[in-house]
Write an enzyme that holds these catalytic residues in place. Sequence first.
Site, mmCIF file in Angstrom:
data_model
loop_
_atom_site.group_PDB
_atom_site.id
_atom_site.type_symbol
_atom_site.label_atom_id
_atom_site.label_comp_id
_atom_site.label_asym_id
_atom_site.label_seq_id
_atom_site.Cartn_x
_atom_site.Cartn_y
_atom_site.Cartn_z
ATOM 1 N N TYR A 244 0.832 -1.197 0.000
ATOM 2 C CA TYR A 244 0.000 0.000 0.000
ATOM 3 C C TYR A 244 0.872 1.255 0.000
ATOM 4 O O TYR A 244 0.669 2.175 -0.783
ATOM 5 C CB TYR A 244 -0.939 -0.001 1.203
ATOM 6 C CG TYR A 244 -1.918 1.141 1.214
ATOM 7 C CD1 TYR A 244 -3.153 1.023 0.581
ATOM 8 C CD2 TYR A 244 -1.617 2.337 1.850
ATOM 9 C CE1 TYR A 244 -4.056 2.078 0.579
ATOM 10 C CE2 TYR A 244 -2.510 3.395 1.854
ATOM 11 C CZ TYR A 244 -3.725 3.255 1.224
ATOM 12 O OH TYR A 244 -4.615 4.307 1.225
ATOM 13 N N HIS B 81 1.420 4.130 -3.090
ATOM 14 C CA HIS B 81 1.175 5.557 -2.888
ATOM 15 C C HIS B 81 2.452 6.385 -3.059
ATOM 16 O O HIS B 81 2.377 7.524 -3.504
ATOM 17 C CB HIS B 81 0.516 5.799 -1.527
ATOM 18 C CG HIS B 81 -0.945 5.518 -1.564
ATOM 19 N ND1 HIS B 81 -1.455 4.243 -1.513
ATOM 20 C CD2 HIS B 81 -2.003 6.350 -1.697
ATOM 21 C CE1 HIS B 81 -2.770 4.301 -1.606
ATOM 22 N NE2 HIS B 81 -3.132 5.571 -1.713
ATOM 23 N N TYR C 280 -3.608 16.185 1.374
ATOM 24 C CA TYR C 280 -4.119 14.813 1.503
ATOM 25 C C TYR C 280 -3.110 13.967 2.268
ATOM 26 O O TYR C 280 -1.950 13.890 1.886
ATOM 27 C CB TYR C 280 -4.340 14.251 0.105
ATOM 28 C CG TYR C 280 -5.178 13.004 -0.005
ATOM 29 C CD1 TYR C 280 -5.676 12.331 1.102
ATOM 30 C CD2 TYR C 280 -5.472 12.486 -1.250
ATOM 31 C CE1 TYR C 280 -6.444 11.192 0.966
ATOM 32 C CE2 TYR C 280 -6.239 11.343 -1.408
ATOM 33 C CZ TYR C 280 -6.733 10.709 -0.293
ATOM 34 O OH TYR C 280 -7.494 9.588 -0.432
ATOM 35 N N TRP D 198 -7.486 3.622 -10.710
ATOM 36 C CA TRP D 198 -6.806 3.522 -9.411
ATOM 37 C C TRP D 198 -7.536 2.543 -8.495
ATOM 38 O O TRP D 198 -6.916 1.716 -7.839
ATOM 39 C CB TRP D 198 -6.678 4.902 -8.757
ATOM 40 C CG TRP D 198 -5.945 4.867 -7.464
ATOM 41 C CD1 TRP D 198 -6.485 4.893 -6.207
ATOM 42 C CD2 TRP D 198 -4.528 4.761 -7.281
ATOM 43 N NE1 TRP D 198 -5.491 4.825 -5.259
ATOM 44 C CE2 TRP D 198 -4.280 4.746 -5.897
ATOM 45 C CE3 TRP D 198 -3.453 4.688 -8.157
ATOM 46 C CZ2 TRP D 198 -3.002 4.656 -5.365
ATOM 47 C CZ3 TRP D 198 -2.170 4.599 -7.624
ATOM 48 C CH2 TRP D 198 -1.952 4.579 -6.244
ATOM 49 N N TRP D 199 -8.862 2.637 -8.442
ATOM 50 C CA TRP D 199 -9.625 1.702 -7.616
ATOM 51 C C TRP D 199 -9.340 0.264 -8.031
ATOM 52 O O TRP D 199 -9.127 -0.601 -7.183
ATOM 53 C CB TRP D 199 -11.108 1.976 -7.741
ATOM 54 C CG TRP D 199 -11.612 3.182 -7.016
ATOM 55 C CD1 TRP D 199 -10.914 4.000 -6.164
ATOM 56 C CD2 TRP D 199 -12.928 3.716 -7.103
ATOM 57 N NE1 TRP D 199 -11.729 5.007 -5.721
ATOM 58 C CE2 TRP D 199 -12.968 4.862 -6.269
ATOM 59 C CE3 TRP D 199 -14.068 3.345 -7.793
ATOM 60 C CZ2 TRP D 199 -14.124 5.617 -6.119
ATOM 61 C CZ3 TRP D 199 -15.213 4.104 -7.636
ATOM 62 C CH2 TRP D 199 -15.240 5.228 -6.803
#
Length: 104
Positions: free
Chosen positions: A18, A22, A41, A76-77
């Site tokens: 993860y 990112h 963010y 992206w999902w």
Amino acid sequence: MIRKGFKMKLYPGMEAEYEKRHNELWPEMQDMIHEYGGRNYTIFLDRETLILYGYIEIEDVGKWDESEETTINRKWWDFMADIMETNLDNSPVSVDLQEVFHLD
């Protein structure tokens, strides 16, 4: 700016992946976040529970909600679906958090 907090959940053993994904966030995804009013963010991980806590500042809720329908967001999902809890459309299972305190 509107402050938005939310939580999501990783699958066990996916913490490093993860973070890697990112750290290599696609430039098109960064551009889309900014285009739809997202700033500042941040995502935090609770390693004990694998819960991700997200924080983002947005300009307009309606505009931000429209970002979900972009091609890059859907891509992206799909890319992230194998490492975290998702809905049937591969969107992350996400629960909004209620702000109870803020200090500048």
